[in-house]
Design an enzyme around this catalytic site. Sequence first.
Site, PDB file in Angstrom:
ATOM      1  N   ASP A 251       8.091  -4.779  -1.365  1.00 54.07           N
ATOM      2  CA  ASP A 251       9.219  -4.126  -2.026  1.00 54.07           C
ATOM      3  C   ASP A 251      10.541  -4.859  -1.800  1.00 54.07           C
ATOM      4  O   ASP A 251      11.594  -4.239  -1.757  1.00 54.07           O
ATOM      5  CB  ASP A 251       9.321  -2.657  -1.586  1.00 54.07           C
ATOM      6  CG  ASP A 251       9.559  -2.498  -0.080  1.00 54.07           C
ATOM      7  OD1 ASP A 251       9.497  -3.514   0.642  1.00 54.07           O
ATOM      8  OD2 ASP A 251       9.802  -1.361   0.360  1.00 54.07           O
TER       9      ASP A 251
ATOM     10  N   ARG B   8       7.097  -1.890 -66.704  1.00 57.43           N
ATOM     11  CA  ARG B   8       8.134  -0.870 -66.781  1.00 57.43           C
ATOM     12  C   ARG B   8       7.951  -0.148 -68.089  1.00 57.43           C
ATOM     13  O   ARG B   8       7.679  -0.791 -69.104  1.00 57.43           O
ATOM     14  CB  ARG B   8       9.522  -1.530 -66.821  1.00 57.43           C
ATOM     15  CG  ARG B   8      10.113  -1.748 -65.492  1.00 57.43           C
ATOM     16  CD  ARG B   8      11.563  -2.148 -65.525  1.00 57.43           C
ATOM     17  NE  ARG B   8      12.032  -2.923 -66.650  1.00 57.43           N
ATOM     18  CZ  ARG B   8      12.917  -3.915 -66.553  1.00 57.43           C
ATOM     19  NH1 ARG B   8      13.382  -4.260 -65.359  1.00 57.43           N
ATOM     20  NH2 ARG B   8      13.323  -4.536 -67.615  1.00 57.43           N
TER      21      ARG B   8
ATOM     22  N   ASN C 113       1.179  -2.243 -48.593  1.00 53.66           N
ATOM     23  CA  ASN C 113       0.031  -2.890 -47.945  1.00 53.66           C
ATOM     24  C   ASN C 113      -1.059  -1.912 -47.543  1.00 53.66           C
ATOM     25  O   ASN C 113      -2.137  -2.315 -47.140  1.00 53.66           O
ATOM     26  CB  ASN C 113       0.504  -3.658 -46.702  1.00 53.66           C
ATOM     27  CG  ASN C 113       1.173  -2.747 -45.681  1.00 53.66           C
ATOM     28  OD1 ASN C 113       1.762  -1.733 -46.034  1.00 53.66           O
ATOM     29  ND2 ASN C 113       1.081  -3.115 -44.424  1.00 53.66           N
TER      30      ASN C 113
ATOM     31  N   ASN D 161      14.249   2.241  -2.546  1.00 56.45           N
ATOM     32  CA  ASN D 161      13.428   3.394  -2.202  1.00 56.45           C
ATOM     33  C   ASN D 161      13.426   4.459  -3.284  1.00 56.45           C
ATOM     34  O   ASN D 161      12.514   5.256  -3.363  1.00 56.45           O
ATOM     35  CB  ASN D 161      13.903   4.010  -0.882  1.00 56.45           C
ATOM     36  CG  ASN D 161      13.592   3.080   0.278  1.00 56.45           C
ATOM     37  OD1 ASN D 161      12.474   2.608   0.421  1.00 56.45           O
ATOM     38  ND2 ASN D 161      14.601   2.777   1.075  1.00 56.45           N
TER      39      ASN D 161
ATOM     40  N   ALA E  98       0.812  -1.219   0.000  1.00 53.78           N
ATOM     41  CA  ALA E  98       0.000   0.000   0.000  1.00 53.78           C
ATOM     42  C   ALA E  98       0.843   1.265   0.000  1.00 53.78           C
ATOM     43  O   ALA E  98       0.307   2.365  -0.093  1.00 53.78           O
ATOM     44  CB  ALA E  98      -0.938   0.003   1.201  1.00 53.78           C
TER      45      ALA E  98
ATOM     46  N   ARG F 216       9.801   8.516  -2.841  1.00 56.23           N
ATOM     47  CA  ARG F 216      11.138   8.848  -3.344  1.00 56.23           C
ATOM     48  C   ARG F 216      11.402   8.334  -4.764  1.00 56.23           C
ATOM     49  O   ARG F 216      12.398   8.683  -5.380  1.00 56.23           O
ATOM     50  CB  ARG F 216      12.204   8.324  -2.378  1.00 56.23           C
ATOM     51  CG  ARG F 216      12.366   9.255  -1.171  1.00 56.23           C
ATOM     52  CD  ARG F 216      13.457   8.802  -0.263  1.00 56.23           C
ATOM     53  NE  ARG F 216      13.025   7.729   0.615  1.00 56.23           N
ATOM     54  CZ  ARG F 216      13.855   6.942   1.285  1.00 56.23           C
ATOM     55  NH1 ARG F 216      15.158   7.094   1.165  1.00 56.23           N
ATOM     56  NH2 ARG F 216      13.395   5.989   2.069  1.00 56.23           N
TER      57      ARG F 216
ATOM     58  N   ALA G  83      16.269  -7.199 -53.857  1.00 55.63           N
ATOM     59  CA  ALA G  83      16.629  -6.087 -52.967  1.00 55.63           C
ATOM     60  C   ALA G  83      15.657  -4.929 -53.143  1.00 55.63           C
ATOM     61  O   ALA G  83      15.096  -4.731 -54.215  1.00 55.63           O
ATOM     62  CB  ALA G  83      18.045  -5.624 -53.286  1.00 55.63           C
TER      63      ALA G  83
HETATM   64  C1  UD1 Z   1       9.998  -2.087   7.044  1.00 58.81           C
HETATM   65  C2  UD1 Z   1      10.202  -2.638   8.452  1.00 58.81           C
HETATM   66  C3  UD1 Z   1      11.705  -2.661   8.742  1.00 58.81           C
HETATM   67  C4  UD1 Z   1      12.428  -3.483   7.708  1.00 58.81           C
HETATM   68  C5  UD1 Z   1      12.100  -2.976   6.303  1.00 58.81           C
HETATM   69  C6  UD1 Z   1      12.658  -3.948   5.290  1.00 58.81           C
HETATM   70  C7  UD1 Z   1       8.234  -1.964   9.708  1.00 58.81           C
HETATM   71  C8  UD1 Z   1       7.716  -1.040  10.746  1.00 58.81           C
HETATM   72  N1  UD1 Z   1       9.532  -1.819   9.396  1.00 58.81           N
HETATM   73  O1  UD1 Z   1      10.445  -0.759   7.055  1.00 58.81           O
HETATM   74  O2  UD1 Z   1      11.933  -3.211  10.021  1.00 58.81           O
HETATM   75  O3  UD1 Z   1      13.817  -3.441   7.929  1.00 58.81           O
HETATM   76  O4  UD1 Z   1      10.682  -2.899   6.104  1.00 58.81           O
HETATM   77  O5  UD1 Z   1      12.503  -3.463   3.987  1.00 58.81           O
HETATM   78  O6  UD1 Z   1       7.496  -2.786   9.221  1.00 58.81           O
HETATM   79  N2  UD1 Z   1       2.945  -0.806   3.727  1.00 58.81           N
HETATM   80  C9  UD1 Z   1       1.586  -0.908   3.661  1.00 58.81           C
HETATM   81  N3  UD1 Z   1       0.831  -0.114   4.472  1.00 58.81           N
HETATM   82  C10 UD1 Z   1       1.361   0.727   5.370  1.00 58.81           C
HETATM   83  C11 UD1 Z   1       2.770   0.823   5.453  1.00 58.81           C
HETATM   84  C12 UD1 Z   1       3.532   0.036   4.626  1.00 58.81           C
HETATM   85  O7  UD1 Z   1       1.060  -1.681   2.860  1.00 58.81           O
HETATM   86  O8  UD1 Z   1       0.600   1.406   6.068  1.00 58.81           O
HETATM   87  C13 UD1 Z   1       3.776  -1.648   2.849  1.00 58.81           C
HETATM   88  C14 UD1 Z   1       4.667  -0.881   1.905  1.00 58.81           C
HETATM   89  O9  UD1 Z   1       4.041  -0.721   0.654  1.00 58.81           O
HETATM   90  C15 UD1 Z   1       5.898  -1.776   1.782  1.00 58.81           C
HETATM   91  C16 UD1 Z   1       5.921  -2.536   3.081  1.00 58.81           C
HETATM   92  O10 UD1 Z   1       4.639  -2.409   3.663  1.00 58.81           O
HETATM   93  O11 UD1 Z   1       5.777  -2.682   0.716  1.00 58.81           O
HETATM   94  C17 UD1 Z   1       6.982  -1.990   4.039  1.00 58.81           C
HETATM   95  O12 UD1 Z   1       6.699  -0.620   4.287  1.00 58.81           O
HETATM   96  P1  UD1 Z   1       7.838   0.479   4.248  1.00 58.81           P
HETATM   97  O13 UD1 Z   1       7.235   1.788   4.525  1.00 58.81           O
HETATM   98  O14 UD1 Z   1       8.651   0.324   3.040  1.00 58.81           O
HETATM   99  O15 UD1 Z   1       8.659   0.033   5.540  1.00 58.81           O
HETATM  100  P2  UD1 Z   1      10.184   0.276   5.835  1.00 58.81           P
HETATM  101  O16 UD1 Z   1      10.355   1.625   6.403  1.00 58.81           O
HETATM  102  O17 UD1 Z   1      10.993  -0.099   4.676  1.00 58.81           O
HETATM  103 CA    CA Z   2      10.757  -0.440   2.437  1.00 56.26          CA
END
Ligand code: UD1
Ligand code: CA
Length: 489
Positions: A104, A441, A387, A229, A5, A10, A381
């Site tokens: 991710d 021709r 077409n 990121n 979500a 970034r 050639a």
């Molecule tokens: C998170 C972990 C961190 C870990 C890192 C690894 C937490 C609090 N922290 O941090 O310990 O080292 O991943 O990559 O979980 N997402 C949602 N809904 C939300 C928030 C996030 O679906 O409300 C999803 C994001 O799309 C993403 C994943 O959860 O795919 C992780 O969220 P992200 O904000 O990237 O967490 P990090 O700060 O990377």
């Molecule tokens: Ca992340």
Amino acid sequence: MILAAGEGKRMKSALPKVLHPLLGRTLVGHVLAAAQEAVGGAVTVVVGHGGELVRAHLEQVAPEAVPVTQIERRGTGHAVRIALDETPGLAAGLTGTVVVLNGDIPLLRAETLSALIHTHESTKAAATVLTAEVADPTGLGRIVRNRGGEFAAIVEERDATPAQRAIREINSGAYVFDAERLREMLGKLSTDNDQGEEYLTDVIGLLAAAGAPIVAHRAPDATETLGANDRAELAGLRAIMRDRINDEWMRDGVAIIDPATTWIDVTVTLGRDAVVEPNTHLRGATRVGEGAVVGPDTTLVDVVVGDGATVVRTHALSSEIGPQASVGPFAYLRPGTRLGRKSKIGTFVETKAATVGDGAKVPHLSYVGDAEIGEGTNIGAATVFVNYDGVQKRRSVIGAHARTGADNMFVAPVHVGDGAYTAAGSVITKDVPPGALGVSRAPQRNIEGWVERKRPGTAAAQAARDAHTREENHVTPASVADVGPRDEQ
Ligand code: UD1
Ligand code: CA
């Protein structure tokens, strides 16, 4: 459950982060593929920002996955709570093993995930976390252990003490939970942290504090846990995945001459002894046969290359290249091109919706659109299959073993019979029966003395005059050249 979500601010993109492409799949597509291979069964994907695009993508690549929307992005713990509550059939007392993956972490291997699940189930843990020891843990959650070395908590970098920040064991974002323990602790999450979010990682701290068994499973290869990121980091992941894919194909008997400039999607297959020359991109559903040679400087998207075929400096889309066929250099095959066994598409040739029979050849400077060319036929050639009349596209057919002259126009729809010939420079607008010679021709007419009369004083006029003088004296340019230094040697 896959958490997808996040917006990925970034990336600075109109596209949600998890939809960015990485060698044949999107980021979330890679995570889904690993989950499907290792876990199978029901997958819930939490979508939020750009939800419609992510839903449409899931519909395409994993129609069985269930999307659940997290309207307000209130943290990874909140996302999992929503997934549990809103996935049809899960709300009422889910038990057993739940796998949760950040959307991710595209480099995670299915084997690593299988091992993580195995560890979890064989140790009867309440939660098992995939961790890695990394050189640079910046931005990631740290694995904090108590004095006995047992798992105590995961602390996010922004909430960590300086001592905790020095820890290099990190949380990858892949977890396995006992469903009942997970639900119990999700209900107790606070938002008392730097981001004011419900952290999934706190479930693990709460379980550890309650004395439940937590297991840290170390990833065998730390690169599997990398996330991206921004676009620079994504390019870094792409290079790692490129090397991983190339290494696997080389171990399977494919010759990759320059792995650093060879980009093969995870969805592509190659046969033994295939050779991939430098600067080659193989994408989508491309399949390269045994002993085929592809590249250099070639891009194939959804192309089937037969055994032993050669494809050099070519751009090809949704096409089939027959066994031992030869394509390029400098060919452009557009969708619907089908080349037979041992056929040839040569230099500066473009094809589209074209069938070229076994052993047939289009060697030079031609456009073959909406056409069928029979087996063993040779196209002269600089031929154009005309077409398009400005309104409609029509097909033309050239029979088997025909010989068409250079610089022909085949104005569609036209049919040239088996074994027919056409004369060079013809514009063929009518059918040519089998075995006939088609000629269209104007007869040639020479206007004597035109240049000397109309372009007096030019180099051309002078050359013409000299030629006439020599003619009158019965001297040929060759006999002039013969009297020279060669005699002295
Ligand atoms: C998170 C972990 C961190 C870990 C890192 C690894 C937490 C609090 N922290 O941090 O310990 O080292 O991943 O990559 O979980 N997402 C949602 N809904 C939300 C928030 C996030 O679906 O409300 C999803 C994001 O799309 C993403 C994943 O959860 O795919 C992780 O969220 P992200 O904000 O990237 O967490 P990090 O700060 O990377
Ligand atoms: Ca992340």
